[in-house]
Design an enzyme around this catalytic site. Structure first.
Site, PDB file in Angstrom:
ATOM      1  N   HIS D  99     -20.637  30.492 -45.281  1.00  0.00           N
ATOM      2  CA  HIS D  99     -22.046  30.750 -44.986  1.00  0.00           C
ATOM      3  C   HIS D  99     -22.783  29.408 -45.059  1.00  0.00           C
ATOM      4  CE1 HIS D  99     -20.495  34.230 -47.260  1.00  0.00           C
ATOM      5  NE2 HIS D  99     -21.381  34.990 -46.677  1.00  0.00           N
ATOM      6  N   ASP D 102     -23.392  28.193 -48.533  1.00  0.00           N
ATOM      7  CA  ASP D 102     -22.216  27.835 -49.342  1.00  0.00           C
ATOM      8  C   ASP D 102     -22.073  26.329 -49.459  1.00  0.00           C
ATOM      9  OD1 ASP D 102     -21.631  30.523 -49.262  1.00  0.00           O
ATOM     10  OD2 ASP D 102     -19.977  30.327 -47.844  1.00  0.00           O
TER      11      ASP D 102
END
Lengths: 439, 439, 439, 439
Positions: D99, D102
């Site tokens: 993501h 992240d």
């Protein structure tokens, strides 16, 4: 005369593609100092194997056995006994277990029924002598008849309590006569449907009384088998009193019965209570109450007792691991499992028992290897080593310590405590897999 | 200075459409001989109300309180205490409860932290004096810090055991100083993640030791509150040792502690264990172990502890029914409930407590009516009448009976036992509804 | 001749303590422009009320009705019809529904059975004329007989598919003849036990074919009722294909049948699928597929379909709320509920229907008040107002927008978006309670 | 510079007791015509592996990585990228997925954040070039920030909808730039907390709009990866809209998107929805929508997403079985799994990935053998043979049949249909075990 076309099931080893052969269960093979048969003491469940015919709450029977075509109830029951012993012989099952009503459904007056049942028991006894097959345990069904609608020992009607006592007495007498290794109490309707109408304390006190007088009767008649309680959390009642191992142990302690009863654990009952079978095994073993096993398998996606034949290798390994740690299973391993409704051919009885027995045999092999190599035991010994080797740990282990002393210890180091080590769950799971593949 | 725009919440009666008013909770109103406030002893949970800010496993906080904007940790903690007491005053909450870390997060060395915490406790004490608000119970958090990754009293590291003891000592001292009615043990990490690495017997023995020395310390310092264990089956660990009421009671019996501890029951913990709250209440009450309540509500479609504000009237009625039968709740009713992540406005704190307090107040009204009219009690008395009025029943009730005697009774009547009466579950449920509507 | 001692059940109002009276259901009372009877269209379930006798997977019947004592199967079936109509008359139930086998169990050859069944239907028709009671819906049982062990339309045997078609045809003809408002498909064995032996695609294609040709036949014979599919996730099969509302809707879309079928929703099926009944109601309504209701109640602590009489007021309110928003329920409300095994007296039939009907009647009152006051609707309108009143919202609502445009909007304000407002869950729950108490 | 002491993990075969070696995963070994690496396309999950540090709802982090000690956020993020690529190289992981947040947590204004993120992506791209490691898929996190408290595409606030669109655009651009094989939509907050405040229809329509404009944007930029939807039934919201495979497929059909999206299936999401992973795999494959996998394992006794490393061999075999039947997995197999909180050492990252990769490798071997021998396929072909070889069956299969014709067929034989054959579930389960042991 023969009831089954299938011949005796033999061990052919892991590469055999013969459906009617064992691939893992080699009864005379010695594992960890005993034969597989001695370790496993497999028993046939009379009710699922010879009485359950595929009916469920949504439909009638799907299984129609040739030996059941006899019209007369008594005759049919006798033929079933013959078929059952032939089945056990062919499967190499050395034990069986049964409820009174499994071998003869209730009918007529109590005296008529008990007389007829005694005849069936005579036949069972002669078949046992003929074949050398033994009784694992006996029990009574105190849940199917409408008189048990409100429970048996926990019924609101004292006459039902008395009737239950009479059934237990008769069934314990039979079990004693047949040399059963155990006598099981499964409280089929010992629970409640709604608390709005229930006096739980009274019901539990009565249950305690029943277990007490049954224990007394056992001593009176000199029955040497184990008395066993089988936990289950729900079904058929909304809440069964013998919810799980810990609940039963606490209840026994509360009634001073903890030295008189052991547990008969069932996989699918464990999972319905939200526990793994491994958990229940550890609880029972560590409390010295591991008695016997109902080996089956539940569908964890489903909320009721499916009593499937056990084919999950993880359950089998971890169950046998605890059995080995326990120094063996006091009573035995009963397949409280039924062929699926859609497995309605006679052959499925054989194929299902093979599936279950092979799974447990593999489980035994894997568990014995794990124990012999000390994989888990060494890991655990190392993990808790502080309790054995440090002064602090030894004081705690010996219970010779106070809150104040422990506080002093921590204040002295101003709370600076050393780092922990990993629990290594994923690694241990992969080791378990490796042992399963390599057994 | 005021932290909340909302004014004191008042009782306006059931027709009021003012969101910021009680419709059911009328604190001075007398029900069954006591005021509502005396019956209910509502407590604010410090952690959910002033520490939880809407974070969950999938996202950060959604609640940003003005009083938390203070940068300095100690100052912010003090402002929170002020805000908390203002909130309780405005809500008419007469009690609160807290973990050590709720009022001041851990930092620095142990001595630094404990010194700072003592300052906060001084402030709390002065606020208590100012407002008359009392401490329901105190506790320590022995689960959040990484040192508790493997448990606290059940850790594999004896230094963690000692550290836990030190925390308990400090928190019990605080609780004693503030006059708490109880001290709670919730075993946040007392359980296991996998049995592959766990020595359950050792861990449970250590847990027993901790509870024993804590009990001894309580006596030593003359703390007069109740010691309470709070059952929970799972979460955060895969299996928490204090699974449910029966498990805890059995454990206490096994360690000779059954007279030293009572239970702090939580609704959402009950349901995670597969029980209704009513069940857990009955188990605790009938074993003389009902201590205190964590009032919340779980989503029965979800498998984790949602700690919702209690708005289910059925739970509230049946819980208060058991409280009344118990002669009152020894400690009190703590709202261990948090506003939903999406209820992030300050107003929601008020609206949620109103929802919970009104639900329990209605529950109290309904329960008192049910008991006064004897609806359920008369039904039950009649249902089990055979155990009180027949010779057979009296013998069973007095436990003065044998299996053989009971068998003789049944043989004499050849198993002919009289028909039962209906359990009337549906009728009783409809009566319960009627009392709920008509209260 | 009369089968029941109980007299006609009348409305006596909320203070009545007469168990055999309605406290909430006042059939002629007008609520939101229609009588209660018109809103609710209550139907008796033939199977649970006159065929289910308390048996479960663990025990035999507990209910023995006088009218069932007739030995001859045909005669007994006819007496049951008479008893059933007397019951409906006394209860004020204006509708009923049934499976073919409910009114006459299968026997003999197909032609013998169908001829005999036609006679029973003649009797039903005459009773309908006599009493004015109407048929809500009909259906066939294609799951109990052993021929359906592998499914009906999804069986691996094409002859079973054909047999199922024949049964549907006959049952649809009967339903049409009796003027049923609907015809229900519940796929009792349409699912799988294990994927190891299942060709799911083929089975689902066949199921689609059956629903297609049934739809065609409906048109051919001019049957004007609704075709209904009843979702259920599990039980009896491990996985039922018609899992829940969304699954069924997706399936219908995949077979071009979305305009031909509506849903028959059951509370206990919803909860087994992990949904609230409210959820399933909203899904059905918002997809234009709300057809009919099976009103019952499940025990959320249990994992199987308990089919309890509905006494949960929350379910009743929220269900009726969606019915009102739908402009009424196209078919009706069937009590697919059975008296508990321990509620085995004839009186329990009345008490249970009263419990269910009063619960839904109260639910209707509360729902009508909520809607009239616009409590929830106003809250929602306000919550989503941005989609109706801002340019941005209107573009999104009209689907006239691109990812790039939306990105431009956000970049222009550098991601600065205004605070949200609370979802107010706890407040809304307390308002719901207030409406329940005040109705 | 090196972040890990562990060296590259090599295949040592099934007898190796080296914890830091593969026992089953031999990447270059050819199975069924492709190398193991080609079949399995294993990917590292960035979030669980490098961002999750052991925190849960009850406690803070337990994992403290050396490379995270850097104070500066940007620098720390860059070091993490380096550590991550070193980890993948040492593990032999050829793919990763992430993501946006992240690799860099959100901060500052949108433009600041996106600029900084672009720098990190530059670094990722250079590491990809250096190592040859590829991107499996990218995604955006539209659930953690408080702005998503009411959902993202299903928020009640149109600006949140727009913000979500902007995030998707940016993340899809990154994914496209890095050559991702897919782009995933997991609707972290796309669901509801309570229906009392929710307009489900509007929310689902908006979700459909978002998926439509995202599909359009994909075409516009020429992104060639698969668009993937990841079903999950609950958590974080009470009800997630993308409940399970069937629900998502039905939804896509309702919005005309069934040819634009495939499914990213996760084991633990399947089981939370009451399905086996095998079920979800079959549903996806048979609908032509199998896209990618999130490989993990849930604890079936627990009601939340535990995301454990996959070590259950049954799941692995049956998943790979469906992958092989599908002709391969279009995107790949992502370990959406996190090391347990108590597995906090750096080494556990390696041990856990080894556990997961070995389990899937063994699963692949077993599945390939099962398929090659045709064990299940032959059984199924034989089971449904009637639909291929009889006239009746062929008519049904071709959908060229009517209810009347089928009824005629059955009437002609007066319902006499031939016996069925057993489904052989227990036998098939034992064969599966045998293949697992013998692989």
């Amino acid at each position: 005369m023969s009831y089954f076309k299938v011949e005796e099931i033999k061990y052919e080893g892991r590469k055999s593609m013969n459906p009617f052969a064992f691939k893992e269960y080699n009864k005379e093979e010695v594992i960890a100092g005993k034969t597989m048969a001695e370790h496993l003491k497999f028993a046939m469940s009379y009710w699922h194997t010879f009485d359950a015919m595929g009916s469920d709450a949504f439909g009638g029977p799907t299984m129609f056995r040739e030996w059941d075509e006899t019209e007369n109830l008594i005759e049919r029951s006798k033929v079933r006994v013959k078929a059952a012993f032939e089945f056990m012989e062919k499967m190499g099952l050395e034990y069986f277990c049964f409820h009174d009503v499994d071998v003869l459904p209730e009918f007529g007056t109590l005296s008529e029924y008990q007389a007829a049942l005694t005849d069936i028991v005579d036949l069972i006894e002669s078949e046992m002598k003929r074949t050398g097959i033994k009784l694992l345990w006996g029990t009574t069904n105190a849940f199917s008849n409408e008189r048990f609608a409100h429970g048996a020992a926990t019924s609101c009607n004292p006459e039902v309590f008395a009737y239950t006592a009479a059934k237990i007495k008769f069934a314990m007498d039979i079990t004693n006569r047949l040399g059963g290794l155990g006598y099981v109490f499964w409280g089929g309707r010992e629970g409640y449907e709604t608390l709005l109408n229930t006096d739980m304390k009274r019901e539990l006190d009565n249950l305690g009384t029943m277990l007490t007088i049954a224990r007394d009767y056992k001593k009176e008649i000199g029955f040497e088998g184990e008395l066993l309680i089988e936990p289950k959390p729900m079904e058929p009642t909304k809440h069964q009193y013998d919810y799980d191992a810990h609940t039963v142990i606490g209840f026994l302690r509360g009634h001073g019965l903890e030295n008189d009863y052991k547990l008969n654990l069932e996989v699918n009952h464990a999972t319905l209570a939200g526990h793994t079978m491994h958990h229940e095994m550890v609880v029972a073993r560590e409390n010295g109450m591991l008695g016997s096993l109902d080996a089956n398998y539940g569908d964890l996606m489903l909320g009721w007792d499916t009593d499937q034949f056990p084919t999950n290798i993880y359950d089998a390994v971890l169950t046998m691991y605890e059995v080995l740690k326990n120094g063996g299973i006091p009573v035995g391993i009963n397949f409280d499992a039924k062929v699926r409704r859609a497995s309605f051919e006679d052959d499925d009885l054989f194929l299902s028992y093979i599936a279950g027995m092979d799974t447990f045999a593999r489980g035994l092999r894997v568990a014995a290897n794990l124990l012999e190599d000390g994989v888990l035991e060494d890991f655990k010994a190392n993990r808790y080593v502080g309790y054995e080797e440090t002064d602090l740990g030894k004081k705690i282990t010996s219970k010779n310590v106070t809150l104040t002393e422990l506080n002093d210890y921590i204040q002295n180091i101003d709370g600076q405590i050393s780092p922990l080590t990993s629990g290594r769950q994923e690694y241990l799971e992969s080791v378990l897999n490796q042992y399963i593949y390599n057994a």
